[in-house]
Structures are given as C-alpha cells and as structure tokens.
Motif scaffolding. Structure first.
Motif, PDB file in Angstrom:
ATOM      1  N   GLN A  44       4.198   4.721  17.858  1.00 42.16           N
ATOM      2  CA  GLN A  44       4.610   6.071  18.212  1.00 42.16           C
ATOM      3  C   GLN A  44       3.524   7.067  17.843  1.00 42.16           C
ATOM      4  N   THR A  46       6.543  10.050  13.080  1.00 44.76           N
ATOM      5  CA  THR A  46       6.710   8.708  12.551  1.00 44.76           C
ATOM      6  C   THR A  46       5.516   8.361  11.684  1.00 44.76           C
ATOM      7  N   HIS A  58      10.646   3.540  25.087  1.00 46.43           N
ATOM      8  CA  HIS A  58      10.014   2.313  24.605  1.00 46.43           C
ATOM      9  C   HIS A  58       9.435   1.503  25.766  1.00 46.43           C
ATOM     10  N   SER A  91      10.961  -4.022  23.770  1.00 46.91           N
ATOM     11  CA  SER A  91      11.129  -2.583  23.537  1.00 46.91           C
ATOM     12  C   SER A  91      11.449  -2.299  22.071  1.00 46.91           C
ATOM     13  N   CYS A  92      12.187  -3.205  21.425  1.00 43.56           N
ATOM     14  CA  CYS A  92      12.462  -3.040  19.993  1.00 43.56           C
ATOM     15  C   CYS A  92      11.192  -3.189  19.174  1.00 43.56           C
ATOM     16  N   LYS A 132       8.875  -0.083  18.797  1.00 42.89           N
ATOM     17  CA  LYS A 132       9.422   1.163  18.249  1.00 42.89           C
ATOM     18  C   LYS A 132       8.464   1.806  17.265  1.00 42.89           C
ATOM     19  N   THR A 133       7.652   0.993  16.605  1.00 36.53           N
ATOM     20  CA  THR A 133       6.727   1.528  15.589  1.00 36.53           C
ATOM     21  C   THR A 133       5.430   2.030  16.204  1.00 36.53           C
ATOM     22  N   GLU A 155      15.658   1.602  25.692  1.00 42.24           N
ATOM     23  CA  GLU A 155      15.305   3.015  25.782  1.00 42.24           C
ATOM     24  C   GLU A 155      14.098   3.185  26.696  1.00 42.24           C
ATOM     25  N   ASP A 204       7.498   2.603   8.593  1.00 45.13           N
ATOM     26  CA  ASP A 204       7.696   1.297   9.226  1.00 45.13           C
ATOM     27  C   ASP A 204       7.476   0.165   8.241  1.00 45.13           C
TER      28      ASP A 204
END
Length: 474
Positions: free
Chosen positions: A281, A287, A50, A274-275, A278-279, A47, A292
């Motif tokens: 943010q 979020t 990310h 990138s994974c 994700k947290t 993405e 998380d």
C-alpha cells in the motif's frame, strides 16, 4: 470420521470412514444431509483496490525475485509467489484452466497471514516437518534446536501445519500440499487433502509427531480425523485448497462435502492473491510497514490502536522500496532529516543478519561495560515511564489485554545475546534503575521492555541499525 492413533507396530483393523470410490457408496454419502457450509463467493469477497494493486504490480517492470510484501516476521512474499497464486492471465480470463502449482513460499506466506489475523491460531511452515523427519531418521529423536518454534505455540488453540507429500515415506520428494490442523481443545489432528488420498497419518509420521510435541502435549490419546471438506481431484490447485482450509479453520467454519468447479477455483485464487497484497500500500493509505510486521508503535488491532492520544504522526519513506514507516517506528527524528537525507528500511538486506560487528565486540568484552552508559539506561527508563519515549512493548506492558497474542510474540524476541551477556545487562539495569529485585512486575518490565529497547540502542551503535531494522533482526 475418526481413527484412534496407533502405537508403533500396531495394525489398523478398522478402516477409517472416508468417501468410497465405489459409485453406489458415494451416491449414498452424497444423499446424506449436509452438515456444513456450501461454497459461496460471498464467503470470499475481493476488494477492487486489492485487485487493482495486483494489476499494477504485474504492469510494473519488476523482477520476479523482488519482495513485494512482508507478511510476518518470517514470511516475505516475492512477486513469483504471487504469480503462482494468480497468474496474470487469470485477472481477465476466469474461465482459464491453465493454473500453476503454488510455490512453497506462497502457501507458507498465506497461511502465516491467516494465523496472524487471529488470537488463538498459529502457523508453522512446510519445512518444519521435513526438519523433524531428518532428525528422526538420523537420531530417532527430534533435536531441541528444531523444537524451539513449536514450543512457542503452546498457548494457542490451533496449530496449522501445511505439508508437502508424495509417494513413499520421504517428505522431501513430494509435490502435493495437504494440511494438518492440531486442535489443542479437542485433542484432534484434522487432515485436509483435496484429492482424498492422504487423509491418514502413517505410523512413522506419527512417531515423529509424538516426539516433536513431547514438550507441549502427549499425542498418544489424540485422534485423527478427515472432516467433510470441499474437494477437487486436481493436484495443481492443492495449494489453493490448503490455504482455503486453513482460513476455514481460523474462522471455525465447518464445510459440507462438495466438489468445486473451475470458476470457483479461479475465484479462490483471486481472493487469496488479493489478501496477500493488502500490505502493498501507499503512504496515502496510512499503512506503516511496521504495522504489517506486528512491531508498529501505533499498532492497530481491530478498532483499537496503541497510543490513541497521539493524533499527528510523522512519516518517512524508504528510498529503495518506496514503502513508508512512522518516524517513531523507524527510530528517526525528523529534526535531523533534510531533503538530501537517504533512508533505507532494510529491504536491501537479503540474508539473515549475523551481527558480526556486535559479536566481535562481545568477544572483546566491550558490550555491557563500554557501549551503554548508566545515564542512557536511566534516561530510557524515565522516558518509558513518563511516556516521552513511545514504545509498543511499554504500551503492551501497561495494557496487557490490548492484544495478548502480540504481547506474547514480542516477549519471545527480546534479545539476541547469549545467557551470560543477557544476565550482565539485566544486573546493570537493576543497579542503575534501583528497581526492586523481588518484584515480578519489575522483572517482567526489565525482560519485556527495557532489555529489548536497550538492544535497539546497542544495535544502532554497533551495526548502524535504526529501530525498524533492529526489530526485524531480533
């Protein structure tokens, strides 16, 4: 490609079927029909948001020792870990061959993240086998203390165990990552190694594993296999391969035999990085840090969410790390918050908390008798029952099929007191609430909901913890 586990002292008279180093044999193997997936970048989408997060993290003046994400309750991702997965130059030059080894913590964080996204897969970290091996070398037995985490995995279908290996029998001197996958359904241990050198399990390691799993499953009848897998004879990318193989296992995807090239490795590094961010943010993305960590009162799971009737949520930002929490997850009423109020989520705590103040009160016999009043217990009980006190544990108690894996995880971290103090708290709850002692439902409610909620109140009084800090400390 299977081999039967050997007992101590036995020799393997039938070699395992693996790719031969002989060119003629390898050619025959390569000409066989592929039975699994070929590598495709579409399997690992990246993405743009990310990727932009990674660029922003690298552009900011941050210390490499800074925590940038909490992957799980036990896995904190540091900036240095992210850079080991994706060094800054790979963001712009995907043809570069300069790729560093992944840190142990980067591998542990990514595999923990992969397991957290499933209901039936659980991950252990690279230190686990080292601790078992030390016990075995000293006492010819794995200590009960080092089996506690493993015993919590008995309900899962797969256990992911990344390992660091190298020449010799000492697991503490290796520098190469491999992955062991314990499949509880097929009673198989699958071994993944991108160099195809560590695809068997030694007799000594097998004895350690049999003892470590003694309370979960007998490994005597299990088989060891080295399934078809993507490969690259490159030790610097072994951590990337282990993370990728862990994800393929979590997805239940079988692979074909395929040697990956440099551009594919760059793509995998960018994908995993990138994974992992994700947290990281902002509040605009709604979020919550507790989401998380799996302790959010409004926890999301796929398209579902806890307390779906609540439409308006209050937020509070940490003054240090600038991340956000729901006010309910922080355990803070915004009625008492002003512009001058300071708030820290607990990110300034570098070490595991030892609860010194609470333990001192325990020794003085204060805890149950003086720190919690009967009316507090009764008010909490009534609030949980009528919904005026929102609780993730109460929601899971009333909706046990919402997220079974999370329910089991939270039920295992309900209290940090010793057995005597816990027993006194439970007796006190029964007396105050007048709940039936012979009811299994009441017992489950007290152990999985009321006791941890009371623990949060106690930790607030003794340690100054707000709810999120107490959740993370349990």
């Amino acid at each position: 490609m299977f081999v039967k586990l050997q007992k101590a002292g036995e020799t393997n008279t039938q070699p395992r079927e693996v790719q031969s180093k002989d060119p003629d044999v390898s050619a025959k193997l390569d000409s066989m029909p592929e039975e699994g997936k070929k590598f495709s970048v579409s399997m690992f989408p990246i993405e743009q948001t990310h990727k932009e997060t990674i660029s922003r993290l690298y552009a900011e003046k941050r210390n490499d020792d800074n925590v940038i994400a909490r992957i799980s309750h036990y896995a904190l991702l540091y900036l240095r870990d992210l850079k080991s997965v994706l060094p800054p130059h790979l963001l712009s030059d995907t043809s570069s061959t300069a790729m560093p080894w992944l840190t142990d913590n980067a591998v542990n964080c990514r595999i923990a993240q992969i397991a957290e996204g499933t209901n039936d897969v659980v991950a252990l970290n690279t230190d686990k086998f080292i601790l078992w091996h030390r016990d075995w070398q000293r006492d010819a037995k794995v200590s009960d203390e080092h089996l506690k985490e493993l015993e919590k995995t008995s309900e899962f279908l797969k256990i992911l165990l990344p390992r660091i290996v190298g020449p010799g029998d000492n697991p503490e001197k290796g520098n190469h990552f491999i992955l062991w996958v314990f499949d509880m359904t097929t009673k198989t241990i699958r071994v993944y190694d991108n160099t195809d050198q560590y695809v068997t399990i030694s007799i000594l390691d097998m004895e350690v594993l049999k003892d470590a799993f003694r309370n979960i499953a007998s490994l005597n009848s299990w088989t060891v296999s080295s399934p078809r897998q993507w490969q690259r004879d490159d030790r610097r990318n072994c951590g990337v391969f282990v993370c990728t193989m862990a994800e393929m296992e979590a997805r239940n995807v079988q692979m074909c035999h395929e040697v990956l090239h440099n551009e594919q490795m760059c793509h995998l590094r960018l994908y995993h990085a990138s994974c992992m961010v994700k947290t990281v943010q902002s509040a605009k993305q709604n979020t919550c840090m507790a989401q998380d960590a799996g302790v959010c009162i409004y926890q999301k799971y796929h398209s579902k969410v806890m307390h779906p009737d609540v439409k308006s949520l209050d937020w509070i930002q940490c003054d240090l790390c600038k991340k956000w929490l729901h006010a309910d997850c922080a355990g803070i009423s915004l009625d008492i918050v002003t512009e001058d109020t300071t708030f820290c989520c607990g990110c300034d705590t570098k070490h595991v908390h030892t609860f010194e103040k609470t333990l001192a009160l325990l020794k003085q016999g204060w805890l149950v008798e003086l720190l919690i009043e009967d009316q507090e217990i009764l008010n909490l009980h009534k609030g949980l029952e009528n919904g005026t006190v929102r609780s993730n544990r109460m929601f899971l108690f009333k909706n046990p099929t919402f997220f079974p894996k999370l329910k089991m995880k939270l039920s295992q971290k309900f209290c940090f007191f010793d057995e005597e103090q816990t027993d006194r708290i439970i007796k006190r709850i029964y007396t105050v609430t007048q709940l039936p002692r012979v009811s299994l439902e009441s017992t489950t409610y007290i152990l999985e909901v009321l006791t941890p909620e009371l623990t949060f109140i106690i930790l607030h009084k003794t340690e100054g913890f707000h709810r999120f800090q107490a959740e993370m400390a349990l």
